[in-house]
Design an enzyme around this catalytic site. Structure first.
Site, PDB file in Angstrom:
ATOM      1  CB  SER A 147      -1.734   5.242  -3.657  1.00 45.69           C
ATOM      2  OG  SER A 147      -1.332   4.113  -4.400  1.00 45.69           O
ATOM      3  CE1 TYR A 160      -2.650   1.861   0.504  1.00 43.89           C
ATOM      4  CE2 TYR A 160      -2.148   1.325  -1.780  1.00 43.89           C
ATOM      5  CZ  TYR A 160      -1.944   2.108  -0.659  1.00 43.89           C
ATOM      6  OH  TYR A 160      -1.024   3.131  -0.706  1.00 43.89           O
TER       7      TYR A 160
END
Length: 261
Positions: A147, A160
């Site tokens: 990501s 995250y």
């Protein structure tokens, strides 16, 4: 004078993935399901792994793939999954997710532990289990779905971003460790991708989840990321796509998103 150029006779061509077995984790929805569908269309023998077998078996039947139960956080599940495979040429480490949007001062450590367990430890666990088969294939691929959160931090995303930074470092380290082995290590790092579950799992509220994408013209969808994954995996095997960052045009950077209206 030379005559007109000649062209090879037309006829059926072998698909790029023909004869290769590709494992896709987190394949019951989103990017995983889209990737499995695309790789099957490219000729790969696809093995789907996820916890939700009801979804998995339906997808497998529709694309001609094989579905096996897999919980990457459970060592016994990983061992059983690996033991059921005769060969592995490609591993797409897609299983993961975000489970909160709290600032560090309000950190839910259970959420942090879950995020790290799924995104990092689970990925290491399965990669370790399948690495001997990937090396033995003579032309293996380990692909990490990372990501942009693994490259840039942002407020409210620490659990995250910490996990995805871990995935990014994992990919970099594994590439160094396998430099003399016939295995490519690839990382695809998507920005804003609109899927059915990612934002909802993170904020646990449908309105808040929809607000993440509100006003954004054409955020990425799962099929866009699957397209990038398939492209990287179907390059000649001497070509290693170390890191591919992909965002929607409306997202110039993590904090710079054009929203209409």
């Amino acid at each position: 004078m030379p005559g007109p150029p000649t062209h090879p006779a037309s006829g059926p061509r072998e698909l790029p993935g023909t004869g290769r077995t590709a494992v896709v984790t987190g394949a019951s929805s989103g990017i995983g399901a889209a990737t499995a569908t695309r790789l099957a269309a490219e000729g790969f023998d696809v093995v789907l792994g996820a916890r939700r077998m009801d979804r998995l078996t339906g997808l497998a039947a529709s694309i001609g793939a094989r579905a096996l139960p897999l919980d990457v956080t459970d060592p016994d599940s990983v061992a059983a999954f690996a033991g059921a495979l005769d060969r592995v040429d490609v591993l797409v480490n897609n299983a993961g997710g975000a489970f909160d949007a709290n600032p560090v001062a309000e950190a839910d450590l259970d959420s942090w532990a879950r995020t790290y367990e799924v995104n990092v430890l689970g990925t290491v666990r399965l990669t370790k289990a399948l690495l001997p088969a990937l090396i033995a294939s003579g032309a293996g691929d380990v692909l990490f779905v990372g990501s942009t959160a693994g490259l840039v931090s942002y407020e409210g995303g620490a659990s995250y971003t910490a996990a995805k930074h871990g995935v990014h470092t994992l990919a970099e380290t594994l590439r160094l460790e396998l430099f003399d082995q016939p295995v490519r290590v690839v990382e695809i790092a998507p920005g804003m991708v609109r899927t059915e579950e990612f934002a909802l799992n993170r904020v646990q509220d449908q309105d808040r989840a929809e607000a993440v994408y509100r006003g954004v013209r054409e955020p990425l969808v799962a099929e866009d990321v699957a397209d990038c994954i398939a492209w990287a995996l179907t390059r000649p095997h001497h070509v290693n796509v170390d890191l591919l960052v992909v965002r929607p045009r409306a997202q110039a950077a993590q904090h710079k998103v054009h929203r209409e209206g």
